[in-house]
Design a protein around this motif. Structure first.
Motif, PDB file in Angstrom:
ATOM      1  N   MET A 123       4.563  21.195   1.644  1.00 25.45           N
ATOM      2  CA  MET A 123       4.252  20.148   2.522  1.00 25.45           C
ATOM      3  C   MET A 123       2.785  19.486   2.383  1.00 25.45           C
ATOM      4  O   MET A 123       2.600  18.103   2.099  1.00 25.45           O
ATOM      5  CB  MET A 123       4.846  20.274   3.847  1.00 25.45           C
ATOM      6  N   LEU A 124       2.073  20.344   2.721  1.00 27.32           N
ATOM      7  CA  LEU A 124       0.585  19.824   2.922  1.00 27.32           C
ATOM      8  C   LEU A 124       0.047  19.540   1.412  1.00 27.32           C
ATOM      9  O   LEU A 124      -0.966  18.344   1.168  1.00 27.32           O
ATOM     10  CB  LEU A 124      -0.494  20.853   3.275  1.00 27.32           C
ATOM     11  N   PHE A 136       1.533  16.095   0.826  1.00 25.28           N
ATOM     12  CA  PHE A 136       0.921  14.940   1.522  1.00 25.28           C
ATOM     13  C   PHE A 136      -0.475  14.738   0.781  1.00 25.28           C
ATOM     14  O   PHE A 136      -1.001  13.586   0.914  1.00 25.28           O
ATOM     15  CB  PHE A 136       0.432  15.734   2.923  1.00 25.28           C
ATOM     16  N   ILE A 188      -0.348  12.512  -2.059  1.00 27.95           N
ATOM     17  CA  ILE A 188      -0.056  11.278  -1.527  1.00 27.95           C
ATOM     18  C   ILE A 188      -1.210  10.410  -1.066  1.00 27.95           C
ATOM     19  O   ILE A 188      -1.648   9.379  -1.594  1.00 27.95           O
ATOM     20  CB  ILE A 188       1.211  11.109  -0.715  1.00 27.95           C
ATOM     21  N   TRP A 205       0.759  -1.202  -0.151  1.00 23.81           N
ATOM     22  CA  TRP A 205       0.193  -0.139   0.066  1.00 23.81           C
ATOM     23  C   TRP A 205       0.917   1.449   0.233  1.00 23.81           C
ATOM     24  O   TRP A 205       0.338   2.233  -0.580  1.00 23.81           O
ATOM     25  CB  TRP A 205      -0.978   0.056   1.119  1.00 23.81           C
ATOM     26  N   TYR A 206       2.073   1.336   0.608  1.00 23.03           N
ATOM     27  CA  TYR A 206       2.889   2.450   0.585  1.00 23.03           C
ATOM     28  C   TYR A 206       3.422   2.863  -0.549  1.00 23.03           C
ATOM     29  O   TYR A 206       4.019   3.840  -0.818  1.00 23.03           O
ATOM     30  CB  TYR A 206       3.864   2.506   1.788  1.00 23.03           C
ATOM     31  N   PHE A 207       3.350   2.033  -1.706  1.00 26.33           N
ATOM     32  CA  PHE A 207       3.804   2.478  -2.934  1.00 26.33           C
ATOM     33  C   PHE A 207       2.584   2.634  -3.840  1.00 26.33           C
ATOM     34  O   PHE A 207       2.866   3.027  -5.015  1.00 26.33           O
ATOM     35  CB  PHE A 207       4.629   1.198  -3.642  1.00 26.33           C
ATOM     36  N   PHE A 216       6.789   8.167   8.594  1.00 28.18           N
ATOM     37  CA  PHE A 216       6.158   9.469   7.856  1.00 28.18           C
ATOM     38  C   PHE A 216       5.651  10.386   8.996  1.00 28.18           C
ATOM     39  O   PHE A 216       5.755  11.663   8.586  1.00 28.18           O
ATOM     40  CB  PHE A 216       5.020   8.784   7.027  1.00 28.18           C
ATOM     41  N   TYR A 253       2.401   4.250  -7.950  1.00 28.58           N
ATOM     42  CA  TYR A 253       1.669   3.267  -9.138  1.00 28.58           C
ATOM     43  C   TYR A 253       0.367   4.104  -9.566  1.00 28.58           C
ATOM     44  O   TYR A 253       0.392   4.000 -10.984  1.00 28.58           O
ATOM     45  CB  TYR A 253       1.358   2.051  -8.262  1.00 28.58           C
ATOM     46  N   ILE A 267       9.284  -0.163 -13.540  1.00 32.22           N
ATOM     47  CA  ILE A 267       9.476   1.214 -13.430  1.00 32.22           C
ATOM     48  C   ILE A 267      11.098   1.557 -13.522  1.00 32.22           C
ATOM     49  O   ILE A 267      11.321   2.535 -13.939  1.00 32.22           O
ATOM     50  CB  ILE A 267       8.722   1.761 -11.893  1.00 32.22           C
ATOM     51  N   LEU A 280       1.577   6.821 -11.975  1.00 33.66           N
ATOM     52  CA  LEU A 280       2.004   6.166 -13.435  1.00 33.66           C
ATOM     53  C   LEU A 280       0.945   5.838 -14.130  1.00 33.66           C
ATOM     54  O   LEU A 280       1.279   5.412 -15.164  1.00 33.66           O
ATOM     55  CB  LEU A 280       3.007   4.997 -12.980  1.00 33.66           C
ATOM     56  N   LEU A 309      12.138   2.397   2.734  1.00 33.14           N
ATOM     57  CA  LEU A 309      11.529   1.963   1.468  1.00 33.14           C
ATOM     58  C   LEU A 309      12.017   0.853   0.799  1.00 33.14           C
ATOM     59  O   LEU A 309      11.502  -0.121  -0.038  1.00 33.14           O
ATOM     60  CB  LEU A 309      11.188   3.232   0.524  1.00 33.14           C
ATOM     61  N   VAL A 345      16.243  11.540   5.800  1.00 34.69           N
ATOM     62  CA  VAL A 345      15.605  11.578   4.729  1.00 34.69           C
ATOM     63  C   VAL A 345      16.214  10.241   4.019  1.00 34.69           C
ATOM     64  O   VAL A 345      15.635   9.252   3.371  1.00 34.69           O
ATOM     65  CB  VAL A 345      15.747  12.594   3.894  1.00 34.69           C
ATOM     66  N   PHE A 359       9.242  18.265  10.387  1.00 33.73           N
ATOM     67  CA  PHE A 359       8.901  19.575   9.420  1.00 33.73           C
ATOM     68  C   PHE A 359       8.138  20.330   9.949  1.00 33.73           C
ATOM     69  O   PHE A 359       8.516  21.591   9.922  1.00 33.73           O
ATOM     70  CB  PHE A 359       8.366  18.686   8.233  1.00 33.73           C
ATOM     71  N   PHE A 360       6.913  20.166  10.750  1.00 35.99           N
ATOM     72  CA  PHE A 360       6.273  21.200  11.086  1.00 35.99           C
ATOM     73  C   PHE A 360       6.646  21.800  12.339  1.00 35.99           C
ATOM     74  O   PHE A 360       5.992  23.115  12.600  1.00 35.99           O
ATOM     75  CB  PHE A 360       4.588  20.577  11.092  1.00 35.99           C
ATOM     76  N   VAL A 369       6.740   2.269   8.196  1.00 36.16           N
ATOM     77  CA  VAL A 369       6.499   3.402   7.279  1.00 36.16           C
ATOM     78  C   VAL A 369       5.639   4.515   7.763  1.00 36.16           C
ATOM     79  O   VAL A 369       6.123   5.527   7.691  1.00 36.16           O
ATOM     80  CB  VAL A 369       5.974   2.728   5.796  1.00 36.16           C
ATOM     81  N   VAL A 413      11.857  13.508  -3.617  1.00 33.42           N
ATOM     82  CA  VAL A 413      13.044  13.472  -2.814  1.00 33.42           C
ATOM     83  C   VAL A 413      13.961  14.474  -2.798  1.00 33.42           C
ATOM     84  O   VAL A 413      14.377  14.656  -1.615  1.00 33.42           O
ATOM     85  CB  VAL A 413      13.662  11.967  -3.366  1.00 33.42           C
ATOM     86  N   LEU A 456      14.489   6.643   2.745  1.00 37.84           N
ATOM     87  CA  LEU A 456      14.766   5.724   1.405  1.00 37.84           C
ATOM     88  C   LEU A 456      15.008   4.323   1.550  1.00 37.84           C
ATOM     89  O   LEU A 456      14.796   3.498   0.991  1.00 37.84           O
ATOM     90  CB  LEU A 456      15.816   6.795   0.512  1.00 37.84           C
TER      91      LEU A 456
END
Lengths: 263, 224
Positions: free
Chosen positions: A142-143, A146, A149, A84-86, B106, A90, B162, A93, B137, B130, B113-114, B102, A115, B134
């Motif tokens: 950032m918002l 988010f 995503i 799910w986190y990818f 996050f 997906y 990909i 694309l 992931l 960061v 960040f905030f 994950v 990144v 990676l």
């Protein structure tokens, strides 16, 4: 660290004299009540961790990790789905301007920008203000990221064919003999793209579980039905008969028997 | 008795400063949920570490049964899931832990960040963070193939496609990961296994060590 000329030591050439104030401020400088990390705070952390661990163990017992049937590269009908986190990537694309001729945008530019911006955030947002309300551009970026995503993940989940997804990977032990010439020559080229690599169902129904007889299968293959095309023109009567008998013979078995029949 | 052992070791290798660095410090009020419940947002980093430890331990136990070849991989996972005592729980922890780590990472990123905690002098720690993200992931991607079931194989196929579509170096990356230009098979599985249990964890440990040493040197960022 400062090097070369101007470097001074505290009477001992191994110990440098610092003229810069220490970065690590003493917390007594901060307002409010501090607490010793050891043992008071650590004990609270420990208790919180234990409660979390109990909840986590309940989750693993209530929802065992999924395992689908063994990988079969020849099953071309399988609809792939990443973890799910990818999903957001997906989904991106799949968009018109991020796929096909624009694939480089979806595969390189968007993830690269994401990144890159994340890595360089301290230099892109380099004013001293820390409160997010006082740095609207950074916070908005950032918002928005988010939001993208979150939305693309949701979209990917909402438009996925979960019925087929849940059907297609099931572990089914049957007397299907994948070495059989009928399977190798006829079924693999005509049936598995819809009915699944082990005939356990895909976009077409499962052929193992229902109790079909050879005449019924023959009629389906010859004339087609619903979304299923007729194979009258592509296969000879003899071939259709071979397929029908093979499919009619399929049934569920125990794991041990399934291993014996395929070996 | 314990004190005498401690003193004996301390006389020889002076471990008191190490102990000081690890445990002897103050927790300021603004990050302590006992004083302000909203400070729970400062726990996400610690929770990420906690789940990472769970991942490392459960992964170590999984390798006791797992066999990284295409004939036995699925069977070893099936056996682990159905016949090994507590195998269901250990694999469940590793599976769900991967998702949780994950999520927590996050949330930790969003908190840093905030609250603007990545600003001077903590830029380098943000960059290391960061990179950790990676690496995680990467661990998630390589680990997904290992059970060698249908979803694993086909998700990896998509992932490698990909990677292949990247201009100039794409095919090279794919061959490096998969072990072959076209086939996703025995070589891919052993490579993903090696990456998952040796290469990426090594990177993870180094980066985590740097991450924590920097936190200790710089301290937690002050209240807003």
């Amino acid at each position: 660290m400062k090097r070369g000329k101007g470097l001074t030591f505290v009477g001992d050439s191994r110990i440098q004299k610092y003229d810069k104030p220490k970065l690590n401020r003493d917390y007594s400088e901060f307002p409010g009540r501090t607490e010793e990390f050891y043992p008071d705070f650590l004990l609270k952390e420990w208790v919180t961790g234990a409660v979390f661990l109990i909840g986590f163990l309940c989750l693993t017992v209530a929802h065992p990790a999924p395992l689908e049937r063994v990988a079969d590269p020849t099953d071309t009908g399988y609809i792939p789905l990443p973890d799910w986190y990818f999903l957001f990537l997906y989904q991106i694309l799949k968009y018109t301007y991020a796929s096909g001729p624009f694939n480089i945008i979806g595969a390189m530019v968007i993830p690269g920008l994401g990144v890159g911006a994340l890595l360089l955030a301290p230099w892109l947002d380099n004013n001293k203000e820390r409160r997010w309300t006082k740095r609207p551009v950074a916070a908005a970026m950032m918002l928005i990221s988010f939001g993208i995503i979150f939305y693309t993940t949701w979209e990917s989940v909402a438009y996925h064919d979960w019925e087929t997804q849940n059907q297609q990977g099931q572990i089914v032990f049957s007397n299907l003999d994948t070495e059989d010439p009928v399977f190798q020559d006829l079924i693999r080229s005509n049936c598995t793209s819809c009915h699944g690599g082990e005939l356990t169902g895909g976009s077409g129904p499962n052929l193992i579980e229902p109790d079909l007889n050879a005449e019924t299968v023959n009629a389906f293959v010859t004339n087609g039905s619903g979304d299923m095309p007729a194979f009258e023109d592509q296969l000879t009567e003899e071939e259709i008969q071979q397929i029908s008998e093979f499919v009619a013979n399929l049934e569920l078995t125990s794991r041990d028997e399934a291993e014996n029949s395929s070996n | 008795m314990l004190n005498r052992i401690y003193d004996w070791i301390d006389d020889r290798i002076d471990i008191t400063p190490i102990w000081r660095d690890v445990a002897d410090h103050e927790v300021p009020e603004h990050v302590n949920p006992a004083y302000h419940f909203s400070a729970f947002v400062y726990c996400f980093g610690g929770l990420t570490f906690f789940i990472t430890v769970i991942q490392i331990l459960s992964g170590m136990f999984l390798t006791m049964y797992y066999v990284p070849d295409i004939v036995n991989a699925w069977n070893s996972v099936y056996y682990l899931q159905h016949d090994v005592a507590a195998g269901l729980i250990v694999r469940g922890m590793h599976h769900w832990g991967a998702s949780l780590v994950v999520v927590m990472m996050f949330l930790h990123t969003l908190r840093v960040f905030f609250t603007g905690s990545y600003k001077a002098p903590r830029e380098l720690n943000w960059v290391v963070g960061v990179l950790l993200f990676l690496v995680m992931l990467g661990l998630a991607f390589t680990g997904y193939l290992l059970p060698w079931d249908m979803k694993a194989l086909f998700a990896t196929k998509v992932g490698l496609d990909i990677a292949e579509s990247v201009p100039f170096v794409g095919e090279w990356i794919k061959t490096l990961l998969a072990g072959d230009e076209t086939i996703i098979g025995a070589q891919t599985l052993t490579r993903f296994f090696a990456i998952h249990v040796f290469f990426l964890p090594a990177a993870l440990f180094v980066l985590m060590a740097i991450h924590f040493i920097m936190i200790r040197r710089q301290g937690i960022s002050g209240p807003l």
